[in-house]
Design a protein around this motif. Sequence first.
Motif, PDB file in Angstrom:
ATOM      1  N   ASP A 199      -2.208   2.234   2.281  1.00 30.84           N
ATOM      2  CA  ASP A 199      -3.481   1.629   2.678  1.00 30.84           C
ATOM      3  C   ASP A 199      -4.612   2.010   1.734  1.00 30.84           C
ATOM      4  O   ASP A 199      -5.743   1.560   1.905  1.00 30.84           O
ATOM      5  CB  ASP A 199      -3.844   1.981   4.120  1.00 30.84           C
ATOM      6  N   ARG A 234       2.388  -1.797  -3.140  1.00 27.55           N
ATOM      7  CA  ARG A 234       1.387  -2.686  -2.540  1.00 27.55           C
ATOM      8  C   ARG A 234       0.215  -1.844  -2.039  1.00 27.55           C
ATOM      9  O   ARG A 234       0.326  -1.156  -1.036  1.00 27.55           O
ATOM     10  CB  ARG A 234       2.012  -3.474  -1.380  1.00 27.55           C
ATOM     11  N   SER A 294      -2.468  -2.013   1.772  1.00 31.98           N
ATOM     12  CA  SER A 294      -1.518  -2.702   2.644  1.00 31.98           C
ATOM     13  C   SER A 294      -1.169  -1.795   3.815  1.00 31.98           C
ATOM     14  O   SER A 294      -0.743  -0.655   3.608  1.00 31.98           O
ATOM     15  CB  SER A 294      -0.247  -3.071   1.884  1.00 31.98           C
ATOM     16  N   ARG A 295      -1.321  -2.310   5.009  1.00 34.72           N
ATOM     17  CA  ARG A 295      -1.072  -1.509   6.206  1.00 34.72           C
ATOM     18  C   ARG A 295      -0.069  -2.212   7.117  1.00 34.72           C
ATOM     19  O   ARG A 295      -0.253  -3.372   7.487  1.00 34.72           O
ATOM     20  CB  ARG A 295      -2.382  -1.254   6.959  1.00 34.72           C
ATOM     21  N   ASN A 314       1.550  -3.183  10.493  1.00 37.63           N
ATOM     22  CA  ASN A 314       0.972  -3.348  11.819  1.00 37.63           C
ATOM     23  C   ASN A 314       2.035  -3.442  12.910  1.00 37.63           C
ATOM     24  O   ASN A 314       1.796  -3.067  14.047  1.00 37.63           O
ATOM     25  CB  ASN A 314       0.116  -4.622  11.849  1.00 37.63           C
ATOM     26  N   ALA A 357      -0.919  -6.009   8.320  1.00 40.44           N
ATOM     27  CA  ALA A 357      -2.149  -6.341   9.048  1.00 40.44           C
ATOM     28  C   ALA A 357      -2.646  -7.734   8.720  1.00 40.44           C
ATOM     29  O   ALA A 357      -3.288  -8.388   9.559  1.00 40.44           O
ATOM     30  CB  ALA A 357      -3.224  -5.300   8.735  1.00 40.44           C
ATOM     31  N   ASP A 358      -2.325  -8.238   7.511  1.00 41.69           N
ATOM     32  CA  ASP A 358      -2.768  -9.585   7.133  1.00 41.69           C
ATOM     33  C   ASP A 358      -1.783 -10.667   7.569  1.00 41.69           C
ATOM     34  O   ASP A 358      -1.951 -11.839   7.237  1.00 41.69           O
ATOM     35  CB  ASP A 358      -3.015  -9.673   5.625  1.00 41.69           C
ATOM     36  N   GLY A 359      -0.728 -10.278   8.310  1.00 45.14           N
ATOM     37  CA  GLY A 359       0.242 -11.236   8.813  1.00 45.14           C
ATOM     38  C   GLY A 359       1.470 -11.424   7.947  1.00 45.14           C
ATOM     39  O   GLY A 359       2.416 -12.116   8.351  1.00 45.14           O
ATOM     40  N   THR A 360       1.492 -10.834   6.769  1.00 46.01           N
ATOM     41  CA  THR A 360       2.651 -10.956   5.880  1.00 46.01           C
ATOM     42  C   THR A 360       3.864 -10.272   6.494  1.00 46.01           C
ATOM     43  O   THR A 360       3.773  -9.143   6.977  1.00 46.01           O
ATOM     44  CB  THR A 360       2.351 -10.309   4.515  1.00 46.01           C
TER      45      THR A 360
END
Length: 343
Positions: A34, A125, A128-129, A131, A146-149
């Motif tokens: 992150d 990455r 990048s977290r 989730n 966290a961004d839906g990836t």
Amino acid sequence: MTAADVIVIGGGPAGVAAAITCVQGGLGVMLLTDQPEIDLADAETQPPEPLQSLHPGVQTLLQQLQIEGVTAYASKGIYTGIKTGAHVSPLSTVEEETWTGHHIAPRLFSAYTLLKVKEMGVDVRFVSRANEIICSDEAVTGVVLADGTTLGCKYLIDASGRGRFAGRYLKFDEELLSRPLLSWTGISMDEQGEAPDRELALFEPNPYGWTWTAYSSNGYHTQTKLADKSNSYAFAKELSASPQAAKIKAANMQWRVFKPLACPGLLLTGDAAGILDPAAGQGILSGLMSGIMAGETVLSCLANAQLSNWYLSRYDNWFMEQFNHKKDTLTKRYREMGIDVSL
């Protein structure tokens, strides 16, 4: 869906060691952190930060991981022993030999090691977290960011540190092994005329817990304080009066460990698996060791899938043996100093 053989969560010592071990074994590895990417030149211009102590025994593991240059790059001071009261315990276990440990800047350690990890072929990455954790057929098979990836993997290694992402997300049992403990870490500029033996780290027990002092070569020192939560007001009052109060970081240091530490598709390592307070010592060494063992376990599982449950159980047992030995040693040391952290 993007896929990798192994996804590692966390860019600290345990995560870096796990990622390097896996990529050295020929696996495709993705590391999620992150933190933002930091250029080495920029990292060196940042303000002073609290230091962490690097035991001389770490160097062998750093060589194995091909990142031994990090010691010289991140070092901000050296120490040859630990002073408790009037007693000095040298780092060396061999008479007439002097072993040197280093007080390193974590920001520099991270910037250097993540650069080397990228050079070795790990897909790092930044910012990048994770989730969510994806499970299929009773095994971990990926994560959602966290961004839906969505990212798929054969094995997930959680080295998220005190964030302890996987164990919390999957609601693993957590065994508490001490009363609630809090630690504070901050820096203070050295006063004019102050001339301590800068090659000794200082450990000072007190009625509430202890204070650890590590001197840098740049005119400041790091202090870490620990106390039982019920007596923490004494430390809080002392630190709030410090000119560095805004830079002081607090942390929950209650001794605890997740159970299990490994299951199909997942291994917990470093602080994400189990936490003891900093007086257990050799934190970076322990992180590197557990990261290497997690990586080697994944390599064994993928090479011989029929024995994967046995390899995972062996890792769980290894970690717990190491953890319990440190816990018992630290408990004994505390009792000798009149510090009681038992539940």
